[in-house]
Design a protein around this motif. Structure first.
Motif, PDB file in Angstrom:
ATOM      1  N   SER A 111       3.727  -0.567  18.756  1.00 31.49           N
ATOM      2  CA  SER A 111       4.674   0.544  18.885  1.00 31.49           C
ATOM      3  C   SER A 111       3.967   1.842  18.493  1.00 31.49           C
ATOM      4  CB  SER A 111       5.884   0.322  17.979  1.00 31.49           C
ATOM      5  OG  SER A 111       6.609  -0.816  18.383  1.00 31.49           O
ATOM      6  N   ALA A 112       3.858   2.746  19.471  1.00 30.38           N
ATOM      7  CA  ALA A 112       3.092   3.974  19.265  1.00 30.38           C
ATOM      8  C   ALA A 112       3.199   4.817  20.530  1.00 30.38           C
ATOM      9  CB  ALA A 112       1.620   3.667  18.979  1.00 30.38           C
ATOM     10  N   SER A 113       2.550   5.974  20.490  1.00 28.99           N
ATOM     11  CA  SER A 113       2.413   6.799  21.694  1.00 28.99           C
ATOM     12  C   SER A 113       1.026   6.560  22.261  1.00 28.99           C
ATOM     13  CB  SER A 113       2.600   8.275  21.351  1.00 28.99           C
ATOM     14  OG  SER A 113       2.403   9.080  22.504  1.00 28.99           O
ATOM     15  N   TYR A 114       0.933   6.376  23.568  1.00 33.46           N
ATOM     16  CA  TYR A 114      -0.356   6.129  24.223  1.00 33.46           C
ATOM     17  C   TYR A 114      -0.674   7.328  25.111  1.00 33.46           C
ATOM     18  CZ  TYR A 114      -0.027   1.479  22.349  1.00 33.46           C
ATOM     19  OH  TYR A 114       0.060   0.415  21.475  1.00 33.46           O
ATOM     20  N   ILE A 115      -1.805   7.926  24.845  1.00 33.65           N
ATOM     21  CA  ILE A 115      -2.168   9.171  25.485  1.00 33.65           C
ATOM     22  C   ILE A 115      -3.394   8.989  26.368  1.00 33.65           C
ATOM     23  CG2 ILE A 115      -2.799  11.592  25.101  1.00 33.65           C
ATOM     24  CD1 ILE A 115      -1.504  11.307  22.296  1.00 33.65           C
TER      25      ILE A 115
END
Lengths: 113, 114
Positions: B85-89
């Motif tokens: 769970s995180a932001s993927y850039i």
């Protein structure tokens, strides 16, 4: 080897004040870049310093300024703070030579009230 | 104008399931493409980096693909875990006057739930 260190981690300021954020890059890295991150906006490039000289600049108003010292540590200053300046400010260091990876710090969470 | 667009904007999946995140870019010329993972309140951490000639790159349960002809990349996560769970850039590097210039996508927020 130590990573990128940003201080402080959290900051609360009121409108109209100014703030200074600090970034210590990885030892040996000469390039420091600053980014502003707000929800839904992604990372917006502020500026990059290399060997004490600003060599790239994003589209931010003159209230945002920076500098780099001879030891490669960098500071970013924001004057006359506005509510919209509330964001996570990230700095990234790299060797600055050719195609290199940028290593990010943990960021400084700035809240303007 | 150089742009990097990511989809979906956000995604919720069950623990153990696979997912694929997309990145389309118009940056040209192109040096390399990186995927970063950013946990909430922390700085981005590099997952993979691919140059023009590479089609796929793996890092554990993360596999990135690149189609330089269509200017598309994807990040596939296998057997997801709560810690994913995180932001993927997605970040594309373009050669500039002073080395590479980074163009960032807005990110995909992934939430893995049990």
């Amino acid at each position: 080897k130590a990573g990128v260190t940003q201080t402080p981690r959290y900051l609360i300021k009121t409108r109209g004040q100014q703030v200074t954020l600090s970034c210590s890059p990885i030892s040996g890295h000469r390039s420091v870049s600053w980014y502003q991150q707000t929800p839904g906006q992604g990372l917006q490039f502020l500026f990059e310093y290399f060997s004490e000289t600003q060599r790239n600049k994003g589209n931010f108003p003159g209230r945002f300024s920076g500098r780099q010292f001879s030891n490669s540590r960098s500071e970013m200053n924001v004057s006359t703070l506005e509510l919209g300046d509330s964001a996570l400010y990230l700095c990234a260091s790299s060797s600055g030579q050719g195609s290199t990876e940028a290593f990010f710090g943990q960021g400084t969470r700035l809240t303007v009230v | 104008k150089n742009q990097v667009e990511q989809s979906p904007q956000s995604l919720i999946i069950l623990e153990g399931k696979n997912c694929t995140l997309q990145c389309n870019y118009t940056v040209s010329p192109f040096s390399n493409l990186r995927w970063y993972k950013q946990d909430t309140g922390r700085g981005p951490v590099s997952l993979t980096i691919m140059t023009f000639s590479e089609n796929t790159k793996s890092n554990g349960r993360y596999t990135a693909t690149l189609d330089a002809d269509t200017k598309q990349s994807s990040l596939h996560i296998t057997a997801s875990q709560l810690s994913d769970s995180a932001s993927y850039i997605c970040v594309v590097s373009a050669p500039g006057e002073y080395g590479n210039k980074l163009v960032f996508g807005a990110g995909t927020i992934l939430r893995v739930k049990s």
